[in-house]
Design an enzyme around this catalytic site. Structure first.
Site, PDB file in Angstrom:
ATOM      1  CG  ASN A 243      73.098 -49.604 -29.661  1.00  4.74           C
ATOM      2  OD1 ASN A 243      73.245 -50.534 -29.157  1.00  4.74           O
ATOM      3  ND2 ASN A 243      73.513 -48.377 -29.193  1.00  4.74           N
TER       4      ASN A 243
ATOM      5  CE  LYS B 148      71.006 -47.024 -26.908  1.00  5.52           C
ATOM      6  NZ  LYS B 148      70.796 -45.790 -26.331  1.00  5.52           N
TER       7      LYS B 148
ATOM      8  CG  HIS C 225      76.720 -45.807 -27.706  1.00  4.92           C
ATOM      9  ND1 HIS C 225      76.026 -45.098 -26.464  1.00  4.92           N
ATOM     10  CD2 HIS C 225      75.652 -45.619 -28.476  1.00  4.92           C
ATOM     11  CE1 HIS C 225      74.791 -44.912 -26.652  1.00  4.92           C
ATOM     12  NE2 HIS C 225      74.548 -45.047 -28.109  1.00  4.92           N
TER      13      HIS C 225
ATOM     14  CD  GLU D  60      73.275 -45.564 -24.064  1.00  2.00           C
ATOM     15  OE1 GLU D  60      73.554 -46.791 -24.162  1.00  2.00           O
ATOM     16  OE2 GLU D  60      72.615 -44.605 -24.444  1.00  2.00           O
TER      17      GLU D  60
ATOM     18  CD  GLU E 260      74.394 -42.587 -31.505  1.00  2.00           C
ATOM     19  OE1 GLU E 260      73.325 -43.227 -32.187  1.00  2.00           O
ATOM     20  OE2 GLU E 260      74.879 -43.032 -30.543  1.00  2.00           O
TER      21      GLU E 260
ATOM     22  N   GLY F  71      67.762 -41.222 -26.590  1.00  2.00           N
ATOM     23  CA  GLY F  71      66.705 -41.841 -25.750  1.00  2.00           C
ATOM     24  C   GLY F  71      66.124 -40.799 -24.930  1.00  2.00           C
TER      25      GLY F  71
ATOM     26  CB  SER G  40      65.039 -39.398 -30.200  1.00  2.00           C
ATOM     27  OG  SER G  40      65.324 -39.582 -28.864  1.00  2.00           O
TER      28      SER G  40
END
Ligand code: PGA
Length: 253
Positions: free
Chosen positions: A12, A14, A98, A100, A170, A176, A216
């Site tokens: 991904n 992003k 996701h 985000e 996730e 991250g 991560s």
């Protein structure tokens, strides 16, 4: 109606890489990848998709995915991209839900259910993301939350439709942050997810489901995570932006 449980490593990207940088990264991944049974999926920004499709063309087990799509086929939705558009540039996968997208764009289960339907109607396989924030885990409610996410966005599907879905667990606190879930934490949630799916669709569908871990994942921890019986691969953010790291993660199986 059994299906093969795929091992999958998806990158991904992003909102990273200009067009040329993206093409260079894809070319470098292609060059470094050795033949593998693992399905490798690259999910660059929308505008890179067509240009990267010509680079990965004809390479088996390397496919293109998008990071999002709209629920409508077409229409007055300024700035959005539809599932048929993604198919038309060679996409086979789409990341949906996701954290985000949930956090910054207000996506919720009701919206995601419509996006999942649109993807499946246009032969895109959804990589559906679920996972809890830190406070939810600390309150011991993480399994319950993930169950609600699956129920709200996926469990309206028929068993046949569900067979096309991949789930990515996730935990938001691991994305991250460099703080990976332990292999034990990942396995525990993945097993719980497979059980939820078995309860809803039966054990054959649950056995065929690929459940990816994301948050991560690095070359240094991928092997241990992927060794767990219910961890069928990874959804990789930061480490997917470096060809060497990404290929090392693919090779961790
Ligand atoms: P990360 O991101 O690997 O950079 O933690 C994972 C993701 O958001 O999919």
């Amino acid at each position: 109606m059994s299906q093969e449980r795929l091992k999958i490593v998806a990158g991904n990207w992003k909102m990273h890489k200009t067009y040329q940088e993206g093409r260079d990264l894809a070319a470098s991944i292609v060059e470094k990848l050795t033949p593998t049974q693992t399905m490798v999926v690259l999910c660059p920004p929308f505008i890179h998709l067509k240009g990267i499709s010509t680079i990965i063309n004809d390479i088996t087990h390397l496919e293109l995915g998008a990071q999002n799509c709209h629920f409508a086929e077409q229409g007055a939705y300024t700035g959005e991209v539809s599932a048929p558009m993604l198919r038309s540039v060679g996409c086979r996968w789409v990341i949906l839900g996701h954290s985000e997208r949930r956090e910054y764009f207000g996506e919720d289960e009701a919206l995601l259910a419509k996006k999942v339907d649109a993807a499946l109607a246009h032969e895109l396989r959804p990589i559906f993301c679920c996972g809890e924030k830190l406070e939810v885990r600390e309150a011991g409610k993480h399994v319950e939350l993930v169950q609600q996410q699956l129920q709200g966005a996926l469990f309206h599907l028929s068993a046949e439709q569900f067979g096309r879905v991949v789930i990515a667990y996730e935990p938001v606190w691991a994305i991250g942050t460099g703080q990976t879930a332990t292999p034990g934490q990942a396995q525990e949630m993945h097993a719980a997810i497979r059980q939820m799916v078995a309860d809803k669709y039966g054990s054959e569908v649950a056995d065929g489901l690929s459940i990816l871990y994301g948050g991560s994942v690095k070359p240094a921890n991928a092997k241990e995570l992927f060794a767990r019986p219910d961890v069928d691969g990874g959804l990789i953010g930061g480490a997917s932006l470096k060809a060497d790291d990404f290929v090392a993660i693919v090779n961790a199986f």
